[in-house]
Design a protein around this motif. Structure first.
Motif, PDB file in Angstrom:
ATOM      1  N   GLN A  56       0.815  -1.214   0.000  1.00  0.00           N
ATOM      2  CA  GLN A  56       0.000   0.000   0.000  1.00  0.00           C
ATOM      3  C   GLN A  56       0.845   1.259   0.000  1.00  0.00           C
ATOM      4  OE1 GLN A  56       0.150  -2.113   2.629  1.00  0.00           O
ATOM      5  NE2 GLN A  56       1.077  -0.854   4.233  1.00  0.00           N
ATOM      6  N   ASP A  57       2.152   1.120   0.258  1.00  0.00           N
ATOM      7  CA  ASP A  57       3.024   2.294   0.312  1.00  0.00           C
ATOM      8  C   ASP A  57       3.517   2.733  -1.061  1.00  0.00           C
ATOM      9  OD1 ASP A  57       2.825   2.583   3.022  1.00  0.00           O
ATOM     10  OD2 ASP A  57       4.685   1.533   3.484  1.00  0.00           O
ATOM     11  N   LEU A  58       3.134   2.030  -2.107  1.00  0.00           N
ATOM     12  CA  LEU A  58       3.580   2.367  -3.453  1.00  0.00           C
ATOM     13  C   LEU A  58       2.396   2.812  -4.304  1.00  0.00           C
ATOM     14  CD1 LEU A  58       5.971  -0.673  -3.800  1.00  0.00           C
ATOM     15  CD2 LEU A  58       6.673   1.715  -3.634  1.00  0.00           C
TER      16      LEU A  58
ATOM     17  N   VAL B 117       1.312  -8.959  -4.338  1.00  0.00           N
ATOM     18  CA  VAL B 117       1.354  -7.814  -3.426  1.00  0.00           C
ATOM     19  C   VAL B 117       0.671  -8.176  -2.119  1.00  0.00           C
ATOM     20  CG1 VAL B 117       0.799  -5.377  -3.138  1.00  0.00           C
ATOM     21  CG2 VAL B 117       1.231  -6.295  -5.434  1.00  0.00           C
ATOM     22  N   PHE B 118       1.351  -7.921  -1.011  1.00  0.00           N
ATOM     23  CA  PHE B 118       0.778  -8.072   0.324  1.00  0.00           C
ATOM     24  C   PHE B 118       0.563  -6.668   0.876  1.00  0.00           C
ATOM     25  CE2 PHE B 118       2.662 -12.057  -0.648  1.00  0.00           C
ATOM     26  CZ  PHE B 118       1.917 -13.014   0.039  1.00  0.00           C
ATOM     27  N   ALA B 119      -0.672  -6.365   1.290  1.00  0.00           N
ATOM     28  CA  ALA B 119      -0.985  -4.974   1.623  1.00  0.00           C
ATOM     29  C   ALA B 119      -2.140  -4.888   2.619  1.00  0.00           C
ATOM     30  CB  ALA B 119      -1.355  -4.202   0.347  1.00  0.00           C
ATOM     31  N   ASP B 120      -2.211  -3.729   3.280  1.00  0.00           N
ATOM     32  CA  ASP B 120      -3.313  -3.381   4.173  1.00  0.00           C
ATOM     33  C   ASP B 120      -3.570  -1.903   3.981  1.00  0.00           C
ATOM     34  OD1 ASP B 120      -5.113  -2.826   6.172  1.00  0.00           O
ATOM     35  OD2 ASP B 120      -3.777  -3.318   7.834  1.00  0.00           O
ATOM     36  N   GLU B 121      -4.695  -1.557   3.362  1.00  0.00           N
ATOM     37  CA  GLU B 121      -4.923  -0.151   3.032  1.00  0.00           C
ATOM     38  C   GLU B 121      -5.207   0.708   4.257  1.00  0.00           C
ATOM     39  OE1 GLU B 121      -8.019  -0.180   0.185  1.00  0.00           O
ATOM     40  OE2 GLU B 121      -9.638  -0.425   1.642  1.00  0.00           O
ATOM     41  N   CYS B 122      -5.379   0.098   5.429  1.00  0.00           N
ATOM     42  CA  CYS B 122      -5.528   0.879   6.661  1.00  0.00           C
ATOM     43  C   CYS B 122      -4.179   1.337   7.197  1.00  0.00           C
ATOM     44  CB  CYS B 122      -6.254   0.063   7.731  1.00  0.00           C
ATOM     45  SG  CYS B 122      -7.982  -0.257   7.342  1.00  0.00           S
ATOM     46  N   GLN B 123      -3.082   0.990   6.493  1.00  0.00           N
ATOM     47  CA  GLN B 123      -1.752   1.383   6.937  1.00  0.00           C
ATOM     48  C   GLN B 123      -1.026   2.210   5.878  1.00  0.00           C
ATOM     49  OE1 GLN B 123       0.570  -1.598   9.221  1.00  0.00           O
ATOM     50  NE2 GLN B 123      -0.989  -3.066   8.605  1.00  0.00           N
ATOM     51  N   ARG B 124      -1.775   3.060   5.177  1.00  0.00           N
ATOM     52  CA  ARG B 124      -1.177   3.875   4.111  1.00  0.00           C
ATOM     53  C   ARG B 124      -0.596   5.146   4.712  1.00  0.00           C
ATOM     54  NH1 ARG B 124      -5.623   5.545   1.019  1.00  0.00           N
ATOM     55  NH2 ARG B 124      -6.981   4.727   2.642  1.00  0.00           N
TER      56      ARG B 124
END
Length: 369
Positions: free
Chosen positions: A138-140, A157-164
C-alpha cells in the motif's frame, strides 16, 4: 517453467496461512490483504520461496530499507538450495533494472509513466524476467504497479490499506486495477501478534476496512504516561529493558532530535544490550544495518516502523501531534500502525502541560500515569 503450485510445507505457518498460500497459483498477478498481525510479511517471504522454485529470479521488495533487512533475515531460514530469493528495496531494484539515471519527477521520486514506457520497449518473457513479491504494497503508487506488470513475470502484493502512511500510496482497488483485471484477490484473517488489549486500543484509531478479529490472547492494558523530559523518558525505557531483559523494545519517535537525545542517554545507561538506532540518512554502518532479532532497545522513526514488531513498544513523543486534528485520517493511521507493532506491552508517552487531544477519551483501554 513450473506453473502448478509446488508445496513447500513450513511448520511455522497456521492452517489459515497455509490455505492462503495454497490459493495462490504460481502464475499471474495477485493481491493479498490482511490486518496487522495476520502474518503478511512472513507469507510474503514464503510466497517468494515458492515462486523461486519455478527457476526464475525472484525478488522480495519493500519500500523501507529497515523492512528489507527484516525480510532478508526471514528468508535466511526459508530459502531452498538452488532457488535463491533476494530481498531488495524498490529503489534498489529500479536503479538496477533501469540504471542510476532512471527518470524521476520533480519531487525526486521515480517517474513511473516514463519507466512503464521503458519497460514496454523491453518486453520479454524469458527465464530472466523476475517474479516480484511486494510487502507493505500500500506504500507504493498505482504507477509503480502499472510499470511492474510490464517488467515482471508476475507480481504478488501483500498490503493493508488501513496502513497507508506514505504520500505515494494505493488502495487495494487501485493496486488491483493497475495490475490488470485478471488479478487475483486473497484475504488472510487473524491477528497473531497483538494481545487483546493492544488490538482493542488499535481499533480506536483504525480508519475504514472491515473490523478485524480481536485476538483471544489477553495481556496488560496499554499505558499513557506523562514524562517530565527526555531524561525521564530514557530512565523509563532503561527500566523496561532491565525488567524485561529478553524483550525487543521498539522506541518509535516522530522527532529526530528526540531520537538523538534518547540514544545519547541510553548509551550511557549501562543497558545489558547496546541500544540501536536506525537512520534512513546513513549509507552504512551501525545506524543503517541493525540486528532486529536480538533483545534490547531499537530507536526508529515512525516512518520506518511499518512491518516491524517488538515485544514492547514505546511511542515516545505523542505531544508532537498535539496540533493535529485528532480526527485526521493520517494521524489515526499513524497510531494504528505504531500501536499494532507491540506484542505484549505498549506505552504512549507524552511531554508538556496538557494531554494531547488524540490521547483523550481512552479510559477503559489504557492506564493513565
Amino acid at each position: 517453467m513450473t506453473t502448478a503450485n509446488t508445496p513447500v510445507l513450513h511448520p511455522d505457518l497456521t492452517p489459515a496461512q497455509r490455505d492462503c498460500l495454497d490459493a495462490l497459483p504460481l502464475t499471474g498477478n495477485h493481491v493479498v490483504s490482511g490486518p496487522p498481525g495476520s502474518g503478511k510479511s512472513l507469507l510474503a517471504a514464503h510466497r517468494a520461496v515458492h515462486l523461486a522454485l519455478t527457476g526464475r529470479p525472484t525478488l522480495l521488495l519493500s519500500r523501507s530499507n529497515l523492512l528489507r533487512q527484516l525480510l532478508r533475515d526471514t528468508l535466511q531460514g526459508l530459502t531452498v538450495p538452488g532457488a535463491p530469493v533476494e530481498a531488495a528495496t524498490v529503489h534498489g531494484w529500479i536503479q538496477r533494472r533501469f540504471g542510476s539515471d532512471a527518470p524521476r519527477t520533480e519531487d525526486g521520486w521515480f517517474d513511473w509513466t516514463a519507466l512503464a514506457g521503458l519497460a514496454a520497449e523491453k518486453l520479454a518473457d524469458d527465464e530472466t524476467t523476475p517474479h516480484l513479491v511486494v510487502d507493505e504494497g500500500q506504500d507504493l503508487s498505482p504507477g509503480f504497479y502499472r510499470m511492474a506488470r510490464l517488467a515482471a513475470a508476475s507480481v504478488t502484493v501483500f498490503a493493508d490499506e488501513c496502513q497507508r502512511l506514505t504520500e505515494t500510496n494505493s488502495t487495494l482497488t487501485e493496486i488491483t486495477d493497475a495490475l490488470g483485471r485478471s488479478t487475483g484477490r486473497v484475504e488472510i484473517v487473524g491477528n497473531h501478534r497483538n494481545s487483546r488489549e493492544i488490538a482493542s486500543l488499535a481499533e480506536h484509531f483504525r480508519t475504514g476496512g472491515a473490523r478485524p478479529e480481536i485476538p483471544f490472547r489477553s495481556g496488560t492494558l496499554p499505558v499513557v504516561r506523562h514524562y517530565s523530559g527526555t531524561k525521564d523518558l530514557a530512565d523509563d525505557i532503561g527500566g523496561l529493558a532491565g525488567r524485561h531483559p529478553r524483550d525487543r523494545i521498539g522506541v518509535i519517535v516522530n522527532s529526530l532530535r528526540t531520537a538523538s537525545d534518547l540514544m545519547r542517554r541510553l548509551e550511557k545507561a549501562g543497558l545489558a544490550h547496546e541500544p540501536q538506532l536506525y537512520s534512513s540518512t546513513a549509507s552504512a554502518g551501525r545506524y543503517r544495518d541493525l540486528d532486529l532479532a536480538r533483545p534490547g532497545v531499537v530507536v526508529v522513526h515512525r516512518a520506518s516502523a511499518k512491518g516491524l514488531d517488538f515485544d514492547t513498544v514505546v511511542i515516545a513523543d505523542a505531544e508532537s501531534d498535539s496540533a493535529t486534528d485528532p480526527t485526521s485520517a493520517t494521524l489515526r493511521m499513524a497510531y494504528y500502525v505504531m500501536i499494532t507493532r507491540a506484542r505484549e506491552r505498549l506505552v504512549l508517552g507524552w511531554q508538556g502541560s496538557r494531554l494531547p487531544r488524540h490521547l483523550e477519551g481512552l479510559h477503559g483501554w489504557v492506564h493513565v500515569r
